[in-house]
Design an enzyme around this catalytic site. Structure first.
Site, PDB file in Angstrom:
ATOM      1  N   THR A   1       0.838  -1.200   0.000  1.00 31.83           N
ATOM      2  CA  THR A   1       0.000   0.000   0.000  1.00 31.83           C
ATOM      3  C   THR A   1       0.876   1.254   0.000  1.00 31.83           C
ATOM      4  OG1 THR A   1      -1.948   1.029   0.985  1.00 31.83           O
ATOM      5  CG2 THR A   1      -0.347   0.088   2.529  1.00 31.83           C
TER       6      THR A   1
ATOM      7  N   LYS B   1       3.464   1.415  -3.789  1.00 33.28           N
ATOM      8  CA  LYS B   1       2.862   0.665  -4.902  1.00 33.28           C
ATOM      9  C   LYS B   1       3.637   0.795  -6.209  1.00 33.28           C
ATOM     10  CE  LYS B   1      -1.991   0.671  -3.423  1.00 33.28           C
ATOM     11  NZ  LYS B   1      -3.359   1.036  -3.802  1.00 33.28           N
TER      12      LYS B   1
ATOM     13  N   ASP C   1      -6.663  -3.874  -7.267  1.00 37.89           N
ATOM     14  CA  ASP C   1      -7.609  -2.763  -7.089  1.00 37.89           C
ATOM     15  C   ASP C   1      -8.554  -2.665  -8.291  1.00 37.89           C
ATOM     16  OD1 ASP C   1      -6.811  -1.827  -4.595  1.00 37.89           O
ATOM     17  OD2 ASP C   1      -5.257  -0.533  -5.428  1.00 37.89           O
TER      18      ASP C   1
ATOM     19  N   THR D   1      -6.662  18.753 -11.873  1.00 39.93           N
ATOM     20  CA  THR D   1      -5.544  19.122 -12.753  1.00 39.93           C
ATOM     21  C   THR D   1      -5.779  18.449 -14.104  1.00 39.93           C
ATOM     22  OG1 THR D   1      -4.136  19.090 -10.795  1.00 39.93           O
ATOM     23  CG2 THR D   1      -3.015  19.148 -12.921  1.00 39.93           C
TER      24      THR D   1
ATOM     25  N   TYR E   1     -13.859   5.216   2.089  1.00 40.74           N
ATOM     26  CA  TYR E   1     -14.661   4.377   2.994  1.00 40.74           C
ATOM     27  C   TYR E   1     -14.662   4.862   4.437  1.00 40.74           C
ATOM     28  CZ  TYR E   1     -10.087   2.156   3.573  1.00 40.74           C
ATOM     29  OH  TYR E   1      -8.754   1.920   3.782  1.00 40.74           O
TER      30      TYR E   1
HETATM   31  P1  NAP Z   1      -3.769  10.157  -5.144  1.00 40.62           P
HETATM   32  O1  NAP Z   1      -2.935   9.275  -6.022  1.00 40.62           O
HETATM   33  O2  NAP Z   1      -3.114  11.155  -4.291  1.00 40.62           O
HETATM   34  O3  NAP Z   1      -4.815  10.915  -6.118  1.00 40.62           O
HETATM   35  C1  NAP Z   1      -5.739  11.839  -5.602  1.00 40.62           C
HETATM   36  C2  NAP Z   1      -6.612  12.390  -6.748  1.00 40.62           C
HETATM   37  O4  NAP Z   1      -7.629  13.173  -6.146  1.00 40.62           O
HETATM   38  C3  NAP Z   1      -5.870  13.285  -7.722  1.00 40.62           C
HETATM   39  O5  NAP Z   1      -6.423  13.114  -9.001  1.00 40.62           O
HETATM   40  C4  NAP Z   1      -6.159  14.690  -7.165  1.00 40.62           C
HETATM   41  O6  NAP Z   1      -6.226  15.693  -8.161  1.00 40.62           O
HETATM   42  C5  NAP Z   1      -7.558  14.515  -6.620  1.00 40.62           C
HETATM   43  N1  NAP Z   1      -7.804  15.434  -5.515  1.00 40.62           N
HETATM   44  C6  NAP Z   1      -7.154  15.474  -4.333  1.00 40.62           C
HETATM   45  N2  NAP Z   1      -7.666  16.459  -3.548  1.00 40.62           N
HETATM   46  C7  NAP Z   1      -8.648  17.051  -4.286  1.00 40.62           C
HETATM   47  C8  NAP Z   1      -9.533  18.130  -4.027  1.00 40.62           C
HETATM   48  N3  NAP Z   1      -9.530  18.789  -2.865  1.00 40.62           N
HETATM   49  N4  NAP Z   1     -10.422  18.469  -4.989  1.00 40.62           N
HETATM   50  C9  NAP Z   1     -10.446  17.809  -6.171  1.00 40.62           C
HETATM   51  N5  NAP Z   1      -9.628  16.770  -6.476  1.00 40.62           N
HETATM   52  C10 NAP Z   1      -8.737  16.400  -5.537  1.00 40.62           C
HETATM   53  O7  NAP Z   1      -4.691   9.294  -4.157  1.00 40.62           O
HETATM   54  P2  NAP Z   1      -5.198   7.787  -4.341  1.00 40.62           P
HETATM   55  O8  NAP Z   1      -4.139   6.827  -3.911  1.00 40.62           O
HETATM   56  O9  NAP Z   1      -5.754   7.643  -5.704  1.00 40.62           O
HETATM   57  O10 NAP Z   1      -6.372   7.705  -3.225  1.00 40.62           O
HETATM   58  C11 NAP Z   1      -7.539   8.490  -3.329  1.00 40.62           C
HETATM   59  C12 NAP Z   1      -8.591   8.014  -2.331  1.00 40.62           C
HETATM   60  O11 NAP Z   1      -8.985   6.673  -2.624  1.00 40.62           O
HETATM   61  C13 NAP Z   1      -8.146   7.994  -0.874  1.00 40.62           C
HETATM   62  O12 NAP Z   1      -9.195   8.529  -0.100  1.00 40.62           O
HETATM   63  C14 NAP Z   1      -7.962   6.515  -0.562  1.00 40.62           C
HETATM   64  O13 NAP Z   1      -8.192   6.221   0.801  1.00 40.62           O
HETATM   65  C15 NAP Z   1      -9.036   5.904  -1.430  1.00 40.62           C
HETATM   66  N6  NAP Z   1      -8.780   4.495  -1.815  1.00 40.62           N
HETATM   67  C16 NAP Z   1      -9.753   3.565  -1.572  1.00 40.62           C
HETATM   68  C17 NAP Z   1      -9.558   2.234  -1.959  1.00 40.62           C
HETATM   69  C18 NAP Z   1     -10.623   1.201  -1.708  1.00 40.62           C
HETATM   70  O14 NAP Z   1     -10.353   0.009  -1.872  1.00 40.62           O
HETATM   71  N7  NAP Z   1     -11.833   1.582  -1.364  1.00 40.62           N
HETATM   72  C19 NAP Z   1      -8.358   1.846  -2.611  1.00 40.62           C
HETATM   73  C20 NAP Z   1      -7.391   2.839  -2.850  1.00 40.62           C
HETATM   74  C21 NAP Z   1      -7.608   4.163  -2.451  1.00 40.62           C
HETATM   75  P3  NAP Z   1      -4.918  16.500  -8.671  1.00 40.62           P
HETATM   76  O15 NAP Z   1      -4.319  15.644  -9.754  1.00 40.62           O
HETATM   77  O16 NAP Z   1      -5.463  17.783  -9.174  1.00 40.62           O
HETATM   78  O17 NAP Z   1      -4.011  16.664  -7.482  1.00 40.62           O
END
Ligand code: NAP
Length: 289
Positions: A67, A71, A107, A172, A234
Site C-alpha cells: 500500500t 505501490k 484494485d 488538474t 470508505y
Molecule cells: P492520489 O494518487 O493522491 O490521487 C488523488 C486524486 O484526487 C488526484 O487526481 C487529485 O487531483 C484529486 N484530488 C485530491 N484532492 C482534491 C480536491 N480537494 N479536490 C479535487 N480533487 C482532488 O490518491 P489515491 O491513492 O488515488 O487515493 C484516493 C482516495 O482513494 C483515498 O481517499 C484513498 O483512501 C481511497 N482508496 C480507496 C480504496 C478502496 O479500496 N476503497 C483503494 C485505494 C484508495 P490532482 O491531480 O489535481 O491533485
C-alpha cells in the site's frame, strides 16, 4: 489463532507507511481461520522498501499486500509484473512463487466486482465473474471517473477492461489528459462533469474523507445524470456524495465494496482457493462498527 501457529505456518502481510490503520489483517486472518489454513497475516510499517523486499526473499514470506507509498516503487524490485499492473503502473499484491516474486494489481478487479454488484444481485454470477471479459454486466456501459491519481488509474483500467466507455475528470486537467490518452478515454476538468450523462459516476478523489466529511467532489445537482454512484472513500462509510446520490435517486456503492473485493482477489491469488467472501465481509463490517 495463536494455537494454529507452528513450524509450518505460512506468513503473509502488508507493507505500507503508515500502516497501523490497515483493515487488511482483519480481513485476511478471518479468511485463513474460516478455511482452517495454517497461515497468518501481519502489518509491517516499512520505510526501507528494497531491504524489506530482500527480507521477503530471505524469509520466504508467501504473499504481500502493498500500500501507500510503495505501490510504484516496488515494481522494479520484483521478478515479474502482470500486464495489467504494468499498464496501471502500480502493484498492490505480491505472490511468492517458489522464490520468484510476482506483482499484480487487484484494485482494478476490486472496482469491477464492486460495480458489478450494483447491476446484479445474482451472487452466482459474481462468484463466476473473474474480472474482465465479454460476460461482464458492465460491458457497454459508460462511466465518469473523478480523479486521475493512483486509484483512479486502477479503477479506470478495470472498468475499461470490463468493456465500459470511460471519461476521466480531474482538478488538474493535464493529469486527466495523460490518463485519458493512456486509456483511450475522453477527459475534462471536474467543472465540466455536470454536462455529461453516464451510467456510472466513480469518485476516486479523497474529497469527503474524514475529517472533511461534508465536502463534495462535484455539485449535487449533477448527480441526476448518473444511475449508479460509487465512492471509493470508505471513512466515513456513507460519504456526503453517497448521501446526496441516494437523495437524487441513484443506486450507491460504498468504498468498502472495492476494498473487500480487491482483498478477495488477493486471497485467491495467494492460496488458489475460493475466498470466503461472507466471512471477510463480516470481519470488515465488525471492525468498521
Ligand atoms: P492520489 O494518487 O493522491 O490521487 C488523488 C486524486 O484526487 C488526484 O487526481 C487529485 O487531483 C484529486 N484530488 C485530491 N484532492 C482534491 C480536491 N480537494 N479536490 C479535487 N480533487 C482532488 O490518491 P489515491 O491513492 O488515488 O487515493 C484516493 C482516495 O482513494 C483515498 O481517499 C484513498 O483512501 C481511497 N482508496 C480507496 C480504496 C478502496 O479500496 N476503497 C483503494 C485505494 C484508495 P490532482 O491531480 O489535481 O491533485
Amino acid at each position: 489463532m495463536v494455537a494454529l501457529i507452528d513450524a509450518h505456518t505460512q506468513l503473509f502481510g502488508i507493507f505500507g507507511h503508515p500502516v497501523r490503520h490497515s483493515l487488511s489483517p482483519i480481513l485476511h486472518n478471518a479468511a485463513f481461520r474460516a478455511l482452517g489454513l495454517n497461515a497468518v497475516y501481519l502489518a509491517f510499517d516499512v520505510t526501507d522498501l528494497p531491504r524489506a523486499v530482500q527480507g521477503v526473499r530471505a524469509l520466504g514470506i508467501s504473499g504481500l499486500s502493498i500500500t501507500i507509498p510503495h505501490k510504484e516503487a516496488v515494481m522494479p524490485l520484483l521478478d515479474q509484473v502482470d500486464f495489467q499492473a504494468l499498464q496501471i503502473g502500480a502493484v498492490n499484491t505480491i505472490v511468492n512463487q517458489e522464490g520468484r516474486l510476482l506483482g499484480y494489481n487487484t484494485d482494478c478487479i476490486g472496482a469491477q466486482r464492486a460495480l458489478e454488484e450494483a447491476f446484479t444481485n445474482d451472487q452466482a454470477h459474481l462468484a463466476k465473474a473473474n474480472g474482465a471479459g465479454p460476460s461482464s454486466v458492465l460491458s457497454g456501459k459508460s462511466a465518469v471517473i473523478l480523479g486521475a491519481g493512483g486509484s483512479a488509474k486502477a479503477v479506470a483500467f478495470g472498468l475499461k477492461s470490463a468493456g465500459m466507455s470511460v471519461h476521466v475528470a480531474n482538478r488538474t486537467v493535464e493529469k486527466a489528459k495523460a490518463l485519458g490518452e493512456a486509456l483511450g478515454a475522453t477527459f475534462s476538468s471536474l467543472n465540466e462533469v455536470c454536462d455529461i450523462t453516464a451510467d456510472v459516476l466513480v469518485n476516486t478523489t479523497p474529497v469527503g474523507m474524514a475529517p472533511d466529511i461534508y465536502k463534495m467532489p462535484i455539485a449535487s445537482e449533477c448527480l441526476k445524470n448518473f444511475s449508479v454512484v460509487m465512492d471509493i472513500v470508505y471513512a466515513p462509510l456513507v460519504t456526503a456524495l453517497l448521501k446526496e446520490a441516494e437523495a437524487a435517486g441513484c443506486r450507491t456503492v460504498n468504498g468498502l465494496r472495492m476494498l473487500l473485493h480487491q482483498a478477495v482477489c488477493q486471497f485467491e491469488l495467494w492460496t488458489g482457493l475460493q475466498a470466503p467472501l461472507n466471512v471477510m465481509e463480516s470481519a470488515l463490517l465488525g471492525q468498521i462498527k
